[in-house]
Structures are given as C-alpha cells and as structure tokens.
Design a protein around this motif. Sequence first.
Motif, mmCIF file in Angstrom:
data_model
loop_
_atom_site.group_PDB
_atom_site.id
_atom_site.type_symbol
_atom_site.label_atom_id
_atom_site.label_comp_id
_atom_site.label_asym_id
_atom_site.label_seq_id
_atom_site.Cartn_x
_atom_site.Cartn_y
_atom_site.Cartn_z
ATOM 1 N N PRO A 90 -4.129 -2.525 -3.016
ATOM 2 C CA PRO A 90 -5.195 -2.675 -2.020
ATOM 3 C C PRO A 90 -6.586 -2.805 -2.618
ATOM 4 N N THR B 241 1.894 -4.559 -6.192
ATOM 5 C CA THR B 241 3.137 -5.106 -5.639
ATOM 6 C C THR B 241 3.810 -6.097 -6.582
ATOM 7 N N ASP C 184 7.420 9.884 -0.599
ATOM 8 C CA ASP C 184 7.291 8.486 -0.186
ATOM 9 C C ASP C 184 6.254 7.731 -1.015
ATOM 10 N N GLN C 185 5.607 8.409 -1.972
ATOM 11 C CA GLN C 185 4.617 7.769 -2.847
ATOM 12 C C GLN C 185 5.002 7.894 -4.324
ATOM 13 N N THR D 195 6.916 0.696 -4.070
ATOM 14 C CA THR D 195 5.635 0.982 -4.727
ATOM 15 C C THR D 195 4.837 1.944 -3.854
ATOM 16 N N PRO D 196 3.978 2.787 -4.449
ATOM 17 C CA PRO D 196 3.107 3.640 -3.634
ATOM 18 C C PRO D 196 2.121 2.796 -2.819
ATOM 19 N N ASP D 197 1.519 3.432 -1.830
ATOM 20 C CA ASP D 197 0.562 2.717 -0.985
ATOM 21 C C ASP D 197 -0.595 2.152 -1.801
ATOM 22 N N LEU D 198 -1.015 2.872 -2.847
ATOM 23 C CA LEU D 198 -2.132 2.418 -3.679
ATOM 24 C C LEU D 198 -1.663 1.713 -4.949
#
Length: 282
Positions: free
Chosen positions: A54, A268, A228-229, A262-265
């Motif tokens: 992001p 990808t 989940d991360q 992949t983690p949210d941060l």
Amino acid sequence: MRYFILISASLISFSALAYDDIPPTLSEWQRAAQNPLSPNFSLPIEYKYHGGAPDGGVNIGSFAPIMPIKFDGWNIINQLTLNVMGTPGDITGIRGLPEPYTGNGHGGSDGYAAGLADTFFTSYISPDINDEISFGIGPTFVFPTDEPSRELGSGKFSMGPAAMFVYQTPTDWTLAFQAQQIWSVFGSSEREAVSQMILKPTVNYNLPDGWYLLSNMEVIANWRSPSDQRWTVPIGAGVGKLFAVGENAIDTRVQGYYNVVTPDLGPTWSIGATVSFIFGEL
C-alpha cells in the motif's frame, strides 16, 4: 646447457600434469552454481524489488560472498550478506523487515529512506557425502547495521539455527530446502522483538547450453504478528544462464513471484536479478 634443458623440460612436464587439461563442463558448473553447499568461493550480486504494498515498493541490493573452508571430509560454508535498501513507508512481510518500517511521513516522499540495512551471516557445517546429496547445519545471525532511527531493518541483533538439504540428480534436477529461525537477543528498545522464520524451497531444471529454469521461493513467517498478518507465501519462477569463463564461471538469473499470502502492509509481488561469479576447482 644440457642440464638446464632437462630441468626446464621436467618443470614443464610437472606443470602439465598438475594442470587439468579438461576444463569443467557447463553441466558441472551448473551443479556447483545450483548447490549452495558447494565448496566454491563465489560472489553473488543481487537486486530485488518488492512491489504492490500500500505504501510503495522496496528496493534491495545485496552483495553476498560465499567463503568456504575445506578440511578432511567436511566443509564450512560461510555466507555474509550486505544489504542496501530503499523504502518509502510502512512495509513488512519480507526478510530484513520483520515489522513495518515507519518513516517520518508514514509513506510517500516525506517518509522515504535509503541506506545500509541489516547484515546477515550464516555458517553451515557440511560433510562430504556423495555427488547427489548435501546437507548442512549451523548458526545464522542478523546484525543491525541499519541506522535504527530510520528503521531500515529490525533494529535488533538476532540469531538462531539454520539447516539446508540439497539433492542433485546426475543430469538435470537440483532440489533444495533451506530453513532458518531467528530470535532477537538485544538492540533498540524502541523496536519490537523479532521471531522470524525463513523457508526457501528451490527447484532447478537444466536445459542445453547452460540454460536452466528455477523456482527459488522465500516463505516468511513473523511469529509475533497476528495470525492473519503472519505469513508471506510467494509462487513464481525464473530463468538462468551459466557461462564458463576459462577455469571460472558466471551464473545469471532473473525471477518473478506473486505473493498468494501477504500481510496487509506487505508487497504482493517481487522481481529480481542475480549475477554470481564462481571461482575454484570443482
């Protein structure tokens, strides 16, 4: 004069016997280049870009000399990896960034930082077994050579165990699996503790004329992150070409991967290119 000629001829004959008239084949060089436990001095230089996070992408340049020590029936394979990193914001999910980097501007041009990142060192003790199987175990270390205030790495000195197994068929295939687990020991009090696992399954398939296909995925687990991360799991592949240069060789490869987890941060996808200079007798 006669004795001088005889002595000269003897020295020339000895040199001819000591020198291997048959240089290594491309296949032999490929086996050495694709086996990280091969006792050959080499100088890999790598560039990798992690994209799709992001807050932007991460550029990493690495210089990773492999320095073997040989003795009767055993080898010690030492690899020192120096990393230069550039990153714009809160990014995690890759080795060297077990927690998000936080810049002054939290992303964008105000938060961009670049410089020396963490330095890795791994030493494998590996016995001579046969031409098909290699394995090694030993310690791995992470040194916080980044500037902690810029958070280009973990900010911690970390260490843990490492293990590697390599299987090579007589002709085409090389299969390898590497596992490392590191825990932080001491470092910046402003940084979170580290517990990171790195798994690297590797597959190489050799083609004619020094070409080969490869998949060299790096699976990351940050155990201190929420479930989940925690994971980064890539899939992908690449292509390589090995060049024999006299008694040495140059190995080149390019790769691309997509992170299915992949983690949210985290990024990808990633792309990379490596050039390795390989020296020594096979």
